[in-house]
Design a protein around this motif. Sequence first.
Motif, PDB file in Angstrom:
ATOM      1  N   THR A   8      -2.059  21.378   5.599  1.00 17.76           N
ATOM      2  CA  THR A   8      -2.776  22.615   5.943  1.00 17.76           C
ATOM      3  C   THR A   8      -1.933  23.832   5.575  1.00 17.76           C
ATOM      4  O   THR A   8      -0.757  23.914   5.936  1.00 17.76           O
ATOM      5  CB  THR A   8      -3.095  22.673   7.449  1.00 17.76           C
ATOM      6  N   VAL A   9      -2.554  24.762   4.847  1.00 20.83           N
ATOM      7  CA  VAL A   9      -1.899  26.035   4.520  1.00 20.83           C
ATOM      8  C   VAL A   9      -2.713  27.166   5.138  1.00 20.83           C
ATOM      9  O   VAL A   9      -3.922  27.268   4.917  1.00 20.83           O
ATOM     10  CB  VAL A   9      -1.790  26.248   2.997  1.00 20.83           C
ATOM     11  N   PHE A  10      -2.051  27.975   5.944  1.00 16.08           N
ATOM     12  CA  PHE A  10      -2.678  29.165   6.521  1.00 16.08           C
ATOM     13  C   PHE A  10      -2.293  30.357   5.642  1.00 16.08           C
ATOM     14  O   PHE A  10      -1.134  30.774   5.631  1.00 16.08           O
ATOM     15  CB  PHE A  10      -2.208  29.378   7.957  1.00 16.08           C
ATOM     16  N   LEU A  11      -3.248  30.876   4.900  1.00 18.43           N
ATOM     17  CA  LEU A  11      -3.022  32.021   4.027  1.00 18.43           C
ATOM     18  C   LEU A  11      -3.534  33.261   4.750  1.00 18.43           C
ATOM     19  O   LEU A  11      -4.739  33.528   4.779  1.00 18.43           O
ATOM     20  CB  LEU A  11      -3.754  31.823   2.695  1.00 18.43           C
ATOM     21  N   PHE A  69      -2.390  19.899  -4.458  1.00 18.89           N
ATOM     22  CA  PHE A  69      -2.654  20.019  -3.023  1.00 18.89           C
ATOM     23  C   PHE A  69      -4.034  19.467  -2.676  1.00 18.89           C
ATOM     24  O   PHE A  69      -5.042  19.857  -3.264  1.00 18.89           O
ATOM     25  CB  PHE A  69      -2.559  21.504  -2.643  1.00 18.89           C
ATOM     26  N   ARG A  70      -4.083  18.566  -1.708  1.00 18.95           N
ATOM     27  CA  ARG A  70      -5.347  17.927  -1.297  1.00 18.95           C
ATOM     28  C   ARG A  70      -5.723  18.237   0.149  1.00 18.95           C
ATOM     29  O   ARG A  70      -6.621  17.630   0.707  1.00 18.95           O
ATOM     30  CB  ARG A  70      -5.239  16.405  -1.495  1.00 18.95           C
ATOM     31  N   GLY A  71      -5.024  19.173   0.734  1.00 18.64           N
ATOM     32  CA  GLY A  71      -5.319  19.547   2.119  1.00 18.64           C
ATOM     33  C   GLY A  71      -6.308  20.689   2.191  1.00 18.64           C
ATOM     34  O   GLY A  71      -7.124  20.894   1.290  1.00 18.64           O
ATOM     35  N   SER A  72      -6.225  21.459   3.264  1.00 24.61           N
ATOM     36  CA  SER A  72      -7.146  22.572   3.490  1.00 24.61           C
ATOM     37  C   SER A  72      -6.400  23.898   3.491  1.00 24.61           C
ATOM     38  O   SER A  72      -5.298  24.004   4.040  1.00 24.61           O
ATOM     39  CB  SER A  72      -7.862  22.412   4.832  1.00 24.61           C
ATOM     40  N   LEU A  73      -7.010  24.893   2.864  1.00 27.85           N
ATOM     41  CA  LEU A  73      -6.496  26.258   2.874  1.00 27.85           C
ATOM     42  C   LEU A  73      -7.338  27.067   3.846  1.00 27.85           C
ATOM     43  O   LEU A  73      -8.551  27.168   3.685  1.00 27.85           O
ATOM     44  CB  LEU A  73      -6.579  26.872   1.477  1.00 27.85           C
ATOM     45  N   ILE A  74      -6.701  27.635   4.871  1.00 26.25           N
ATOM     46  CA  ILE A  74      -7.397  28.454   5.867  1.00 26.25           C
ATOM     47  C   ILE A  74      -6.996  29.904   5.631  1.00 26.25           C
ATOM     48  O   ILE A  74      -5.809  30.219   5.536  1.00 26.25           O
ATOM     49  CB  ILE A  74      -7.028  28.007   7.295  1.00 26.25           C
ATOM     50  N   THR A  75      -7.988  30.792   5.517  1.00 22.64           N
ATOM     51  CA  THR A  75      -7.724  32.166   5.072  1.00 22.64           C
ATOM     52  C   THR A  75      -7.246  33.104   6.181  1.00 22.64           C
ATOM     53  O   THR A  75      -7.491  34.306   6.140  1.00 22.64           O
ATOM     54  CB  THR A  75      -8.985  32.762   4.424  1.00 22.64           C
ATOM     55  N   LEU A  97       2.028  24.840   6.704  1.00 20.07           N
ATOM     56  CA  LEU A  97       2.742  25.996   6.158  1.00 20.07           C
ATOM     57  C   LEU A  97       1.870  27.228   6.319  1.00 20.07           C
ATOM     58  O   LEU A  97       0.698  27.228   5.948  1.00 20.07           O
ATOM     59  CB  LEU A  97       3.065  25.801   4.675  1.00 20.07           C
ATOM     60  N   GLY A  98       2.440  28.268   6.899  1.00 19.71           N
ATOM     61  CA  GLY A  98       1.729  29.529   7.045  1.00 19.71           C
ATOM     62  C   GLY A  98       2.373  30.583   6.157  1.00 19.71           C
ATOM     63  O   GLY A  98       3.586  30.789   6.217  1.00 19.71           O
ATOM     64  N   VAL A  99       1.558  31.215   5.305  1.00 17.36           N
ATOM     65  CA  VAL A  99       2.054  32.300   4.463  1.00 17.36           C
ATOM     66  C   VAL A  99       1.493  33.596   5.038  1.00 17.36           C
ATOM     67  O   VAL A  99       0.287  33.848   4.966  1.00 17.36           O
ATOM     68  CB  VAL A  99       1.612  32.131   2.988  1.00 17.36           C
TER      69      VAL A  99
END
Length: 358
Positions: A4-7, A49-55, A264-266
Motif C-alpha cells: 500500500t502506498v499513500f500518496l 507494483f501490484r498493491g494499491s495507491l491511495i491518494t 509507504l506514505g509519501v
Amino acid sequence: MISTVFLELTNHCNMNCDFCASRLMTRPRGYMPVKLAKSVIDQLKEMNFRGSLITSLMGEPLLHQNFKEIIKYSIKSGIKTNVITNFLLVPERIQTKELLTSGIDILCLSYQTPDVTTFTSRGTKISFEKYFNKLKEILIFIRDNPINTHRIEIHILHTFYNFLNVEIINDYSLIESVVLELFNILYPRNSGMSRTVLDKKMITRSIKKFKRGKQYLDTFEIKIGSGVYIVLKRANTWANYLIPKGCTVLPQEGGRCSFFYSTLGVLWDGRCTVCCQDFDGQIFVGNANLSPIENIWKSKRLIKIREMEKKGLMVNKFCQACKGKIEKNGHEFSIVKKHGWMNKFFQLANRAKVKLIK
C-alpha cells in the motif's frame, strides 16, 4: 514488498472533524507538485507494483487542483488507484459521472456521521441535509448508470466500547435505520427493481454479527448493493495522540508492527513515512524528491527500524506512543473496553497463536 502506498496529494482539508488528527498537525500544509506525483507513479510502475495507491494520507484529495489529471495518470499506468473523499466537492470540483467512471478501483465515501446530531462534529458550515443529498445523488447515479468503479464503500464511524471524546454511533437501531435508508435509495420500493441483494432479515443478521464482535472488530461491512458496501469503522486514537482530556500516554518501547513491511506514505512535500496514522510525518524514512522510492524502501534507516521491530522494540517516539498505555488519575485503562467471557476467549486464543508461531 510494498502493498500500500499513500500518496498525499494535500494535507489541507475542507472539514475539521473532532475525530481526526488533522487538528493536531504541526507540519506545514501544502499541495503535492504534479511532477512529484507522476514521478512516484512512474517509479511504482517500474517496480512492477501490484498493491494499491491511495491518494491521501491526511487531507481531502479533491482539493488538489490537478486531482483529475493525477488520477487519470495513475489509472493509465495500470496501478490500482483508491480514493478516500468526504465528497463535499462533488459535483463542484468533479462531476459524479467523472468520479464514478474514471476507473478508480475503490472509492471510499467518508460519510462517517449519519445524522444531524453527529454531523456537528465535522466542523463544516454546510447543513447535514445538503451533505446527505450529495451522498444521495451519488447513490442515484450508481443505481441508474453503468460505472467502472470496482468497489464503493460508505464509511461510518462507530464508537461502541470507546472512550474517545466524540460519540458517533452507540445505538444499534441507528445502524439499522442508516443501512435501510441508503439501501432504499439504491433499490426504491415499488420501483420494480430486484431487492434480493438485501432485505431486513439480512440486515438484522448482519447487525447481530456486529453486536457479537463489536468490541473486537475494527471494521465491519454490510453489503447494500452490487459492489456497494457500508463499512462500520471504529473511531481510533491516531496512535494515542487523540485521547480524552485528562488522560496521559505512558510510552512503551516494546511492540510489533506490520506497517514497516507493507506500507509507504509519501507526504505532499516528498517526505516519506511507513505509517498511515503518522499525521505529522514523525517516522521519517526518506525524501522522494532526493531518493528513488525503491532506495527509500531498502534504506539503512528502514532496515534498522525493521531489525528492531523483529526484536519487539519500537525505536521511534511516535511508535512508542502508539503502543503505549493510557493513564487517567493514576489508573491505566484501554481506549477500547474488552471484558467478559469473550475477552478471556480472545486472550486464550492469542496465547495459543503465539505458542504455534514459536
